[in-house]
Design a protein around this motif. Structure first.
Motif, short mmCIF file in Angstrom:
data_model
loop_
_atom_site.label_atom_id
_atom_site.label_comp_id
_atom_site.label_asym_id
_atom_site.label_seq_id
_atom_site.Cartn_x
_atom_site.Cartn_y
_atom_site.Cartn_z
N GLY A 1 0.81 -1.21 0.00
CA GLY A 1 0.00 0.00 0.00
C GLY A 1 0.84 1.26 0.00
O GLY A 1 2.06 1.22 -0.22
N THR A 2 0.19 2.37 0.29
CA THR A 2 0.79 3.69 0.15
C THR A 2 1.33 4.21 1.48
O THR A 2 0.70 4.05 2.53
CB THR A 2 -0.26 4.68 -0.39
OG1 THR A 2 -0.82 4.14 -1.60
CG2 THR A 2 0.36 6.04 -0.69
N ASP A 3 2.50 4.82 1.42
CA ASP A 3 3.08 5.51 2.57
C ASP A 3 2.28 6.79 2.78
O ASP A 3 2.40 7.73 2.01
CB ASP A 3 4.56 5.82 2.29
CG ASP A 3 5.25 6.43 3.50
OD1 ASP A 3 4.64 6.49 4.58
OD2 ASP A 3 6.42 6.86 3.35
N PHE A 4 1.46 6.78 3.83
CA PHE A 4 0.52 7.88 4.00
C PHE A 4 0.43 8.27 5.47
O PHE A 4 0.72 7.46 6.36
CB PHE A 4 -0.87 7.46 3.48
CG PHE A 4 -1.73 8.59 3.03
CD1 PHE A 4 -1.51 9.20 1.81
CD2 PHE A 4 -2.75 9.06 3.83
CE1 PHE A 4 -2.31 10.26 1.39
CE2 PHE A 4 -3.56 10.11 3.42
CZ PHE A 4 -3.33 10.71 2.20
N LYS A 5 0.04 9.51 5.72
CA LYS A 5 -0.14 9.96 7.09
C LYS A 5 -1.26 9.17 7.77
O LYS A 5 -2.07 8.54 7.11
CB LYS A 5 -0.47 11.45 7.12
CG LYS A 5 0.63 12.36 6.61
CD LYS A 5 0.20 13.81 6.64
CE LYS A 5 1.31 14.72 6.13
NZ LYS A 5 0.88 16.15 6.16
N TYR A 6 -1.28 9.26 9.11
CA TYR A 6 -2.28 8.50 9.85
C TYR A 6 -3.00 9.41 10.84
O TYR A 6 -2.46 9.78 11.87
CB TYR A 6 -1.61 7.35 10.60
CG TYR A 6 -2.54 6.54 11.47
CD1 TYR A 6 -3.47 5.67 10.90
CD2 TYR A 6 -2.51 6.66 12.86
CE1 TYR A 6 -4.34 4.94 11.69
CE2 TYR A 6 -3.37 5.92 13.66
CZ TYR A 6 -4.28 5.07 13.06
OH TYR A 6 -5.15 4.34 13.85
N LEU A 7 -4.22 9.80 10.49
CA LEU A 7 -5.09 10.55 11.40
C LEU A 7 -4.35 11.70 12.09
O LEU A 7 -4.55 11.93 13.30
CB LEU A 7 -5.68 9.60 12.45
CG LEU A 7 -6.58 8.48 11.94
CD1 LEU A 7 -6.99 7.56 13.08
CD2 LEU A 7 -7.81 9.03 11.26
N ASP A 8 -3.52 12.42 11.35
CA ASP A 8 -2.65 13.40 12.00
C ASP A 8 -3.40 14.55 12.67
O ASP A 8 -3.00 15.03 13.72
CB ASP A 8 -1.62 13.95 11.01
CG ASP A 8 -2.25 14.46 9.73
OD1 ASP A 8 -3.34 13.99 9.39
OD2 ASP A 8 -1.65 15.32 9.07
N SER B 1 4.82 9.78 12.41
CA SER B 1 5.49 10.16 11.16
C SER B 1 6.45 9.07 10.71
O SER B 1 6.96 8.29 11.52
CB SER B 1 6.23 11.48 11.32
OG SER B 1 7.19 11.39 12.36
N ALA B 2 6.69 9.02 9.42
CA ALA B 2 7.61 8.03 8.84
C ALA B 2 9.02 8.28 9.34
O ALA B 2 9.41 9.43 9.60
CB ALA B 2 7.56 8.11 7.32
N PRO B 3 9.82 7.24 9.51
CA PRO B 3 11.20 7.42 9.99
C PRO B 3 12.04 8.22 9.00
O PRO B 3 11.89 8.07 7.79
CB PRO B 3 11.71 5.98 10.13
CG PRO B 3 10.84 5.17 9.22
CD PRO B 3 9.50 5.84 9.25
N LYS B 4 12.92 9.05 9.52
CA LYS B 4 13.83 9.85 8.71
C LYS B 4 15.19 9.15 8.62
O LYS B 4 15.73 8.68 9.63
CB LYS B 4 14.00 11.24 9.31
CG LYS B 4 12.70 12.02 9.49
CD LYS B 4 12.08 12.39 8.15
CE LYS B 4 10.92 13.36 8.32
NZ LYS B 4 9.78 12.78 9.07
N VAL B 5 15.74 9.11 7.43
CA VAL B 5 17.01 8.40 7.19
C VAL B 5 18.11 8.91 8.11
O VAL B 5 18.89 8.12 8.66
CB VAL B 5 17.42 8.54 5.72
CG1 VAL B 5 18.85 8.05 5.50
CG2 VAL B 5 16.47 7.77 4.82
#
Length: 347
Positions: free
Chosen positions: A205-212, A222-226
């Motif tokens: 599926g899609t990398d998407f925000k979650y009920l922010d 939030s998605a992990p930052k490199v």
């Protein structure tokens, strides 16, 4: 309209009725309300809310949108819901709408989830029912007068409209191999047997925000930052294990949205079976992201480091291939669930 009282009540009453083949409990009656009551509901929303009004003098419907509300991309879902509802009302209740008929006002919202003011929840003083075309609160006490309606998507609201117009089932809910260009994959069509299925929990599926907007600012996921994971920049034996350990750290893991948590669980499962011929139990990967529409994560610059290190990125899987896995899972996105994805998995 049926008014659900939370997941436990839904399970015990409606599911039992379906299994036993008996009629479900009757819907709760809608209490009388005024136009002002319907308009007052807009105070709870930031956008994607409207009041639909029937004007008998002109025999038409008017849509009122609060001038203080933002007009966002999600508002097109509201407008699609308005149009479908109007069409279905006229088709289903043709004798209700004419020049001598009484007025009608319906408060309605839409979107992946209710665009309401988080700080005003729970909201218990509303009088007019709000038809929410999309995800709504599982706990009824959060917004008692909100009624969950079908999402304005091909697999949902559009299928209701197709049935109202033609009395037929839409293609999106028909078997893929049917002569009517069905969109759902049923195992029987392809001769799939349980014992032959791949024993993995699969998701794409899609990398998407979650009920922010429904979470306090300090707890937005939030998605992990490199740049937060030093092991990504190292080389040598044990690199993969170190990356997985950093991602699995509870302080990092708890900040991730559900879909990235699934990706980390997959990396853990891969690590557990390294050096063996066993299949990892998890196969949950991000296959798309939003960039002026959906784009594949595979070979995307934004995900290059993750993909090169074997973390969380995978190609999309067509539904007939997804059907070959034993276990399907739904990982929450913008609205807490994936409406179309859930329908496909139920097939």
């Amino acid at each position: 309209f049926y008014v659900y009282h939370g997941e436990s009540d839904y399970d015990s009453a409606y599911t039992a009725a379906a299994v036993e083949g008996v009629a479900p409990p009757p819907p709760e009656p809608i209490q009388p309300y005024t136009l002002k009551d319907a308009l007052d509901e807009s105070k709870m929303f930031t956008c994607t809310f409207a009041v639909l009004i029937y004007n008998p003098e002109e025999d038409n419907f008017l849509t009122m949108y609060n001038k203080k509300h933002a007009w966002k991309s999600s508002t097109h879902k509201l407008m699609a819901s308005v149009q479908a509802l109007v069409d279905m009302l006229r088709l289903t209740f043709p004798d209700r709408f004419h020049k001598d008929a009484p007025e009608l006002a319906i408060a309605m919202g839409s979107g992946d989830y209710p665009h309401v003011l988080r700080t005003h929840l729970p909201y218990t003083t509303g009088k007019a029912p709000v038809l929410e075309f999309g995800s709504s609160f599982r706990e009824k006490k959060m917004y008692p007068n909100m009624i969950t309606m079908p999402m304005p998507a091909r697999e949902h609201l559009a299928c209701f409209l197709t049935f109202a117009q033609h009395g037929t089932i839409c293609n999106e809910l028909k078997p893929e191999k049917s002569t009517h260009h069905g969109k759902l994959t049923f195992g029987d069509e392809f001769g799939l047997k349980w014992d032959d299925l791949i024993p993995q929990v699969v998701w794409r599926g899609t990398d998407f925000k979650y009920l922010d907007t429904l979470r306090p600012h300090h707890s937005v996921l939030s998605a992990p930052k490199v740049n937060k994971y030093p092991s990504l920049k190292t080389e040598g034996e044990g690199k993969y294990a170190n990356i997985v350990a950093e991602l699995s750290d509870k302080n990092n893991y708890k900040q991730m949205p559900p879909r990235w948590k699934g990706a980390v669980l997959t990396a853990q499962a891969d690590l557990e079976v390294q050096g063996t011929d066993r299949l990892p139990w998890a196969n949950m990967k991000l296959s798309a992201y939003m960039n002026r529409g959906k784009k594949p994560t595979h070979k995307a610059e934004k995900y290059q480091v993750w993909e090169e290190n074997g973390i969380g990125i995978g190609r999309s899987i067509w539904r007939s291939d997804l059907a070959k896995y034993k276990y399907q899972i739904d990982l929450g996105g913008g609205g807490g669930t994936t409406w179309s994805g859930t329908i496909e998995k139920l097939a």
